[in-house]
Write a protein that holds these residues in place. Structure first.
Motif, short mmCIF file in Angstrom:
data_model
loop_
_atom_site.label_atom_id
_atom_site.label_comp_id
_atom_site.label_asym_id
_atom_site.label_seq_id
_atom_site.Cartn_x
_atom_site.Cartn_y
_atom_site.Cartn_z
N ALA A 84 83.40 127.00 -123.92
CA ALA A 84 83.66 125.68 -123.32
C ALA A 84 83.50 124.59 -124.36
O ALA A 84 84.36 123.71 -124.51
CB ALA A 84 82.71 125.46 -122.14
N VAL A 85 82.40 124.65 -125.11
CA VAL A 85 82.14 123.62 -126.12
C VAL A 85 83.25 123.63 -127.17
O VAL A 85 83.84 122.60 -127.49
CB VAL A 85 80.76 123.84 -126.79
CG1 VAL A 85 80.59 122.90 -127.96
CG2 VAL A 85 79.65 123.63 -125.77
N ALA A 86 83.58 124.83 -127.67
CA ALA A 86 84.56 124.92 -128.77
C ALA A 86 85.94 124.45 -128.32
O ALA A 86 86.61 123.71 -129.04
CB ALA A 86 84.62 126.34 -129.30
N VAL A 87 86.36 124.86 -127.12
CA VAL A 87 87.70 124.49 -126.66
C VAL A 87 87.81 122.98 -126.47
O VAL A 87 88.77 122.34 -126.93
CB VAL A 87 88.06 125.25 -125.36
CG1 VAL A 87 89.30 124.64 -124.71
CG2 VAL A 87 88.28 126.72 -125.65
N VAL A 88 86.81 122.40 -125.84
CA VAL A 88 86.84 120.94 -125.63
C VAL A 88 86.86 120.22 -126.98
O VAL A 88 87.65 119.29 -127.19
CB VAL A 88 85.64 120.49 -124.77
CG1 VAL A 88 85.51 118.97 -124.79
CG2 VAL A 88 85.78 120.99 -123.36
N VAL A 89 86.03 120.67 -127.90
CA VAL A 89 85.97 120.02 -129.20
C VAL A 89 87.32 120.13 -129.93
O VAL A 89 87.82 119.14 -130.46
CB VAL A 89 84.83 120.62 -130.07
CG1 VAL A 89 84.95 120.16 -131.51
CG2 VAL A 89 83.48 120.23 -129.51
N VAL A 90 87.92 121.32 -129.91
CA VAL A 90 89.20 121.51 -130.61
C VAL A 90 90.28 120.60 -130.03
O VAL A 90 90.97 119.89 -130.76
CB VAL A 90 89.64 122.99 -130.54
CG1 VAL A 90 91.10 123.13 -130.91
CG2 VAL A 90 88.78 123.84 -131.45
N VAL A 91 90.41 120.59 -128.70
CA VAL A 91 91.49 119.83 -128.08
C VAL A 91 91.30 118.33 -128.28
O VAL A 91 92.20 117.62 -128.75
CB VAL A 91 91.59 120.18 -126.57
CG1 VAL A 91 92.58 119.27 -125.88
CG2 VAL A 91 91.98 121.64 -126.40
#
Lengths: 290, 325
Positions: A84-91
């Protein structure tokens, strides 16, 4: 195949080439070996793991370590938290960095150089040192907005976003600059609005660069250990790197569990790498001419 | 010039995204609202500013502020008011012999990692251009794997490989029972191996891409003029790769100087009696373990200043190579 600078030439020697091939293969094997050992050890039954004479293969592969890691230790939950953290940060970081990169490579304005230098300086700051003020900042935010306070995934998202942005902007700037301005000019003459130019013309053309940049944002967020360790105080909201420490015991490390967990932690990054690998290499090459 | 073009141009007014100069002046048909007076680049930078100012700039300012306060556990919990102590945290840090030991270790460790990373990465990049398709793909694949492996899992796997009782390294070398992390230098060396393993792929792939981007015609022309391999490398490849080399060197310095996870995890928070501390981990330990936040902040500020010195060198070398900032 196109002749490459180093291979072109009369003196290209068959023996030399065979030697280079061998060295490359040996280096490749040495480089992947730790990853092979990780997966292999994750599949080994308990007795083989603790053996004083480890073998580079196993006759009795088992998923027990994975089952233990996911079931007993609640690793699935940490995995989802990390994702969740990584996907939000990437987008979010891709979107924000894209706009900033356009501003910094397509416009001239006052303080532009200053702003650029600030993005560069931000990369120099040892972010681990910022854990000290951020701990108190996040603690105080938590009393107003609990979703972004201590022990919240929101705080990790924001913090990792802030630390992946400077590099993303810096890197993406080169990709935007590489797109010929004449394309935008043509679209503008055809009556396209500013937003259309940004979204329909520039964005698709910079997409490979965004893919390359996303790799770095993803790694930053996925690897973050120190912020997860300091800002997340309850076990429910822990992410993978800090949760992995749970497997280390003072008396006897559960190596099987650690290797299974490590494998699970590596797989998403590998998948992501394979997906964007082509863009990454060409993207880095493109940055050369910047 | 056709009239339609002129209208289209005028429609998109003053601070046009494509060519700021040369466009028609802002005489658009639309009535400009108050917001349209703000130049476009600032709108585009706004989201980044909204994230970076509160979450990067402000904490950085707070770090500096903390470093001139007395701020320990009593102050953190709000029971005791904070107290301005000037530079006394800095004199404490600089007067502590351990700080100088840690600083020396940090510099030596980072320098070693940078040099080793560059040597391995550059060698592999050149090697990639000389081998056949399959060896090249294998090495690329292996490097991508090492690059993709998170710092945490890289550390755990190498710890297992080096494990005293059931590690493969001891089995192969016949040194069962040897603890690689016990001795200060061997512990540092092992962490360095892991750091290099993680970071050489970036150097390799970047430089390989750079070599590929050099047009073959340039090299062929030089060869026709009678230049040998060494001359071509020195006079053509190196100058063309220079901007990339600068990026690669500086990125390596930034990353290796700030290594945290590998040291923290592999040496259990800084090694036996803190023998394997680097500045980053040292600041963390002072702040969160010894609960002396202001002392940790002072170390953080000093470390930032050292890295800013590196920035200055980087910016200068970019300027000198004619790059527009």
């Amino acid at each position: 195949m196109i002749r490459k600078p180093f291979t072109a030439g009369r003196r290209d020697n068959r023996v030399l080439r065979q030697g280079a091939n061998t060295v490359a293969v040996v280096l490749a094997l040495l480089t992947v070996f730790p990853l092979y050992w990780m997966v292999l050890s994750a599949l080994k039954p308990k007795g083989e793991i603790t053996s004083a004479h480890p073998r580079p293969w196993t006759f009795a592969p088992t998923l027990e370590n994975f089952r233990n890691a996911l079931g007993v230790s609640g690793f699935g939950r940490y995995f989802l938290n990390s994702l969740a953290v990584a996907v939000v940060v990437v987008v979010v970081s891709a979107a924000i960095a894209f706009l900033a990169a356009v501003a910094l490579s397509r416009f001239r304005f006052r303080f532009k150089t200053t702003i650029l230098i600030m993005f560069l300086v931000a990369q120099m700051v040892p972010v681990e040192a910022l854990t000290i003020p951020l701990f108190f900042l996040v603690r105080d935010i938590g009393s107003v907005a609990p979703g972004f306070g201590l022990s919240s995934l929101g705080s990790l998202m924001l913090v990792n976003l802030a630390f992946s942005l400077p590099f993303a902007v810096w890197m993406l700037r080169g990709f935007v600059a590489a797109v010929p301005e004449s394309l935008e000019e043509a679209a503008r003459i055809d009556g396209a609005s500013r937003f259309t130019i940004l979204w329909r013309i520039l964005f698709p053309l910079v997409a490979p660069g965004l893919a390359a940049t996303s790799v770095f944002s993803f790694i930053t967020a996925w690897n973050d250990f120190v912020f997860a360790k300091t800002l997340i105080l309850d076990t429910d909201h822990q992410t993978l790197p800090a949760a992995l420490m749970v497997f280390f015991k003072p008396d006897e490390n559960d190596w099987g569990g650690i290797m299974a967990a490590s494998t699970l932690m590596t797989v998403p990054v590998l998948v992501f790498f394979v997906l964007v690998q082509r863009h990454m290499v060409s993207g880095l090459g493109g940055a050369v001419k910047d | 010039m056709p009239a339609t073009t002129v209208t289209a141009r005028a429609d998109h007014g003053d601070s046009s995204p494509v060519r700021p100069a040369g466009g028609a002046p802002a005489t658009g048909r639309r009535r400009p609202g108050p917001l349209s007076r703000i130049p476009v680049p600032l709108w585009l930078l706004l989201p980044a500013a909204l994230v970076l100012i509160p979450l990067f700039g402000y904490p950085l300012y707070q770090l500096g502020l903390l470093s001139v306060l007395k701020f320990g556990q009593p102050q953190a919990s709000g029971g005791v008011p904070t107290e301005f102590v000037g530079l006394s945290n800095y004199t404490d840090v600089l007067g502590d012999a351990q700080f100088w030991t840690v600083l020396g270790q940090t510099l030596a460790f980072a320098a070693f990692c940078v040099l080793a990373t560059l040597a391995v990465g550059a060698t592999c990049a050149v090697l990639l251009t000389r081998v056949g398709r399959w060896p090249r793909l294998m090495l690329m694949f292996g490097a991508l794997g090492a690059w993709a492996a998170p710092a945490m899992t890289g550390s755990t796997v190498w710890m297992f490989l080096l494990d005293t009782n059931s590690g493969l390294v001891n089995e192969v070398l016949g040194t069962q029972g040897h603890n690689w992390m016990y001795d200060k230098w061997s512990a540092f060396a092992m962490v360095a191996v892991v750091v290099v393993w993680h970071s050489f792929p970036f150097v390799m792939i970047t430089l390989y891409a750079g070599i590929q981007a050099i047009p073959d015609s340039v090299v062929e022309a030089a060869r026709l003029d009678g230049a040998g391999t060494v001359t071509i490398f020195r006079k053509i490849m190196l100058p063309m790769l220079r901007p990339l080399l600068v990026i690669v060197v500086i990125q390596s310095i930034i990353w290796d100087f700030k290594v945290f996870t590998q040291i923290y995890v592999m040496t259990g928070g800084g090694g036996i009696a803190g023998q394997n501390l680097v500045l980053n981990v040292y600041a963390y330990q002072k702040a969160f373990v010894a609960e002396n936040y202001s002392l940790g902040a002072a170390i953080g500020v000093l470390m930032t200043l050292i890295l800013l010195g590196v920035t200055a060198v980087y910016v200068r070398s970019l300027r000198r190579s004619g790059e527009e900032l």
